[in-house]
Design an enzyme around this catalytic site. Sequence first.
Site, PDB file in Angstrom:
ATOM      1  N   ARG A 161       0.018   7.701  -2.702  1.00  0.00           N
ATOM      2  CA  ARG A 161       0.567   8.768  -1.851  1.00  0.00           C
ATOM      3  C   ARG A 161       2.026   9.039  -2.198  1.00  0.00           C
ATOM      4  O   ARG A 161       2.486  10.176  -2.177  1.00  0.00           O
ATOM      5  CB  ARG A 161       0.421   8.389  -0.365  1.00  0.00           C
ATOM      6  CG  ARG A 161      -0.957   8.696   0.178  1.00  0.00           C
ATOM      7  CD  ARG A 161      -1.202   8.014   1.485  1.00  0.00           C
ATOM      8  NE  ARG A 161      -1.450   6.587   1.300  1.00  0.00           N
ATOM      9  CZ  ARG A 161      -1.293   5.679   2.254  1.00  0.00           C
ATOM     10  NH1 ARG A 161      -0.882   6.042   3.448  1.00  0.00           N
ATOM     11  NH2 ARG A 161      -1.569   4.408   2.002  1.00  0.00           N
ATOM     12  N   ASN A 180     -10.945  -2.697  -5.466  1.00  0.00           N
ATOM     13  CA  ASN A 180     -10.198  -1.727  -6.281  1.00  0.00           C
ATOM     14  C   ASN A 180     -10.830  -1.503  -7.658  1.00  0.00           C
ATOM     15  O   ASN A 180     -10.508  -0.521  -8.337  1.00  0.00           O
ATOM     16  CB  ASN A 180      -8.732  -2.158  -6.453  1.00  0.00           C
ATOM     17  CG  ASN A 180      -7.893  -2.035  -5.193  1.00  0.00           C
ATOM     18  OD1 ASN A 180      -6.931  -2.784  -4.995  1.00  0.00           O
ATOM     19  ND2 ASN A 180      -8.228  -1.101  -4.309  1.00  0.00           N
ATOM     20  N   ARG A 201       1.995  -4.885   6.210  1.00  0.00           N
ATOM     21  CA  ARG A 201       1.303  -3.840   5.445  1.00  0.00           C
ATOM     22  C   ARG A 201       2.187  -2.603   5.413  1.00  0.00           C
ATOM     23  O   ARG A 201       2.601  -2.102   6.462  1.00  0.00           O
ATOM     24  CB  ARG A 201      -0.056  -3.482   6.038  1.00  0.00           C
ATOM     25  CG  ARG A 201      -0.749  -2.394   5.173  1.00  0.00           C
ATOM     26  CD  ARG A 201      -2.175  -2.119   5.557  1.00  0.00           C
ATOM     27  NE  ARG A 201      -2.785  -1.220   4.576  1.00  0.00           N
ATOM     28  CZ  ARG A 201      -4.035  -1.296   4.144  1.00  0.00           C
ATOM     29  NH1 ARG A 201      -4.830  -2.226   4.609  1.00  0.00           N
ATOM     30  NH2 ARG A 201      -4.498  -0.453   3.249  1.00  0.00           N
ATOM     31  N   ARG A 247      -0.997   9.371  -9.688  1.00  0.00           N
ATOM     32  CA  ARG A 247      -0.970   8.136  -8.904  1.00  0.00           C
ATOM     33  C   ARG A 247      -0.387   6.963  -9.694  1.00  0.00           C
ATOM     34  O   ARG A 247       0.279   6.096  -9.139  1.00  0.00           O
ATOM     35  CB  ARG A 247      -2.385   7.775  -8.455  1.00  0.00           C
ATOM     36  CG  ARG A 247      -3.003   8.752  -7.462  1.00  0.00           C
ATOM     37  CD  ARG A 247      -4.465   8.398  -7.202  1.00  0.00           C
ATOM     38  NE  ARG A 247      -4.605   7.010  -6.804  1.00  0.00           N
ATOM     39  CZ  ARG A 247      -4.396   6.567  -5.563  1.00  0.00           C
ATOM     40  NH1 ARG A 247      -4.089   7.407  -4.596  1.00  0.00           N
ATOM     41  NH2 ARG A 247      -4.521   5.285  -5.279  1.00  0.00           N
ATOM     42  N   ASP A 263       0.828  -1.208   0.000  1.00  0.00           N
ATOM     43  CA  ASP A 263       0.000   0.000   0.000  1.00  0.00           C
ATOM     44  C   ASP A 263       0.864   1.261   0.000  1.00  0.00           C
ATOM     45  O   ASP A 263       1.972   1.264   0.525  1.00  0.00           O
ATOM     46  CB  ASP A 263      -0.917  -0.014   1.238  1.00  0.00           C
ATOM     47  CG  ASP A 263      -2.057   0.983   1.103  1.00  0.00           C
ATOM     48  OD1 ASP A 263      -2.460   1.293  -0.041  1.00  0.00           O
ATOM     49  OD2 ASP A 263      -2.544   1.453   2.139  1.00  0.00           O
ATOM     50  N   GLY A 264       0.330   2.305  -0.598  1.00  0.00           N
ATOM     51  CA  GLY A 264       0.990   3.613  -0.538  1.00  0.00           C
ATOM     52  C   GLY A 264       1.515   4.124  -1.870  1.00  0.00           C
ATOM     53  O   GLY A 264       2.177   5.162  -1.914  1.00  0.00           O
TER      54      GLY A 264
HETATM   55  C1  IPE Z   1      -5.425  -2.770  -0.179  1.00  0.00           C
HETATM   56  O1  IPE Z   1      -5.096  -1.429  -0.313  1.00  0.00           O
HETATM   57  C2  IPE Z   1      -5.421  -3.448  -1.514  1.00  0.00           C
HETATM   58  C3  IPE Z   1      -4.116  -3.632  -2.153  1.00  0.00           C
HETATM   59  C4  IPE Z   1      -2.968  -3.331  -1.617  1.00  0.00           C
HETATM   60  C5  IPE Z   1      -4.144  -4.221  -3.459  1.00  0.00           C
HETATM   61  P1  IPE Z   1      -6.238  -0.308  -0.466  1.00  0.00           P
HETATM   62  O2  IPE Z   1      -5.518   0.994  -0.592  1.00  0.00           O
HETATM   63  O3  IPE Z   1      -7.157  -0.677  -1.574  1.00  0.00           O
HETATM   64  O4  IPE Z   1      -7.010  -0.424   0.912  1.00  0.00           O
HETATM   65  P2  IPE Z   1      -7.822   0.664   1.733  1.00  0.00           P
HETATM   66  O5  IPE Z   1      -8.756   1.321   0.750  1.00  0.00           O
HETATM   67  O6  IPE Z   1      -6.825   1.632   2.272  1.00  0.00           O
HETATM   68  O7  IPE Z   1      -8.508  -0.105   2.807  1.00  0.00           O
HETATM   69  C1  IPE Z   2      -1.604   0.217  -3.383  1.00  0.00           C
HETATM   70  O1  IPE Z   2      -1.407   1.586  -3.402  1.00  0.00           O
HETATM   71  C2  IPE Z   2      -1.881  -0.348  -4.761  1.00  0.00           C
HETATM   72  C3  IPE Z   2      -3.269  -0.781  -4.963  1.00  0.00           C
HETATM   73  C4  IPE Z   2      -4.194  -0.732  -4.054  1.00  0.00           C
HETATM   74  C5  IPE Z   2      -3.598  -1.318  -6.258  1.00  0.00           C
HETATM   75  P1  IPE Z   2      -2.617   2.618  -3.374  1.00  0.00           P
HETATM   76  O2  IPE Z   2      -3.015   2.918  -4.789  1.00  0.00           O
HETATM   77  O3  IPE Z   2      -3.707   2.142  -2.509  1.00  0.00           O
HETATM   78  O4  IPE Z   2      -1.907   3.875  -2.759  1.00  0.00           O
HETATM   79  P2  IPE Z   2      -2.491   4.865  -1.649  1.00  0.00           P
HETATM   80  O5  IPE Z   2      -2.895   4.034  -0.486  1.00  0.00           O
HETATM   81  O6  IPE Z   2      -3.639   5.575  -2.274  1.00  0.00           O
HETATM   82  O7  IPE Z   2      -1.339   5.760  -1.349  1.00  0.00           O
HETATM   83 MG    MG Z   3      -4.131   2.379  -0.523  1.00  0.00          MG
END
Ligand code: IPE
Ligand code: IPE
Ligand code: MG
Length: 261
Positions: free
Chosen positions: A33, A77, A197, A42, A29-30
């Site tokens: 951001r 997603n 995570r 993004r 995740d991240g």
């Molecule tokens: C979880 O991250 C899913 C993946 C890493 C693929 P999200 O960014 O989708 O989760 P939330 O929305 O913060 O719960």
């Molecule tokens: C994780 O990064 C990748 C997926 C969920 C596909 P994010 O896209 O959720 O990144 P943040 O959490 O918005 O920073």
């Molecule tokens: Mg995320």
Amino acid sequence: MEQPSRDSATAVATVDLQRLPQHVAIIMDGNGRWAQAQGHLRTLGHREGSHAVRRIVRASRRLGVKALTLFAFSEQNWLRPGHEVAALMELLREYLVTERDELVDNGIRLRAVGRVDRLPPSVRDVLEPLMRDTAHLDGMTLTLALSYGGREEILDATRRLAERVLAGELAADAIDEALFEAHVPSVDVGRVDLLVRTGGEQRISNFLLWGAAYAELHFTERLWPDFDESDLYEAVRAYQGRERRFGRVEPRPYEPVEVRE
Ligand code: IPE
Ligand code: IPE
Ligand code: MG
């Protein structure tokens, strides 16, 4: 939250190779951001994130982890903007095409869990042959969770079992934990030992709900595109500092108990 050391040589030296987690799962995740913090779209973060995937697959294999499960795309997603979903699918396809040789050369079996039939043909056309061609490899199993949700996986298992009961193949009271689990594909490689995570959030977000029931959890502020080998070793080291009890207490000497999940 405490930030781990970035010195990967020091970090790996502190890992006990005899007590590695067998199954590591990561909520990557991240990405968004990471990109936004630098004024980028993004999708650039997702591209950088795919480099982190390469790094961490390689490092896990070298370390000796037997199963690595990566949350790449959740069932939820799909609700993101169409252009972001399309970019993620294209990156996934690129990853599968460019990593093919590396996976094969390193003995890595590739699997996917989730509602893979929802993925576009452009992804399935490279994913399915790669899964077939690596099915015999046993160096490490890399599972990509794609269009994956833990609740959905449990529901799918329940439906399959209900159909078998309806067909008269199975008695309802024959459904025990082991039989149910045999219908949950994400635990084919064993239950999760360590769940990491990145990105600072401290939640499971519908990841491996069944298999992670007794996983040790490790949360780090590090955004996924920045996650590197030293962060992985740090997570493993944290795992090795935990005492896994599975609801039990220390066995007394005169009551030998095999402590297993
Ligand atoms: C979880 O991250 C899913 C993946 C890493 C693929 P999200 O960014 O989708 O989760 P939330 O929305 O913060 O719960
Ligand atoms: C994780 O990064 C990748 C997926 C969920 C596909 P994010 O896209 O959720 O990144 P943040 O959490 O918005 O920073
Ligand atoms: Mg995320």
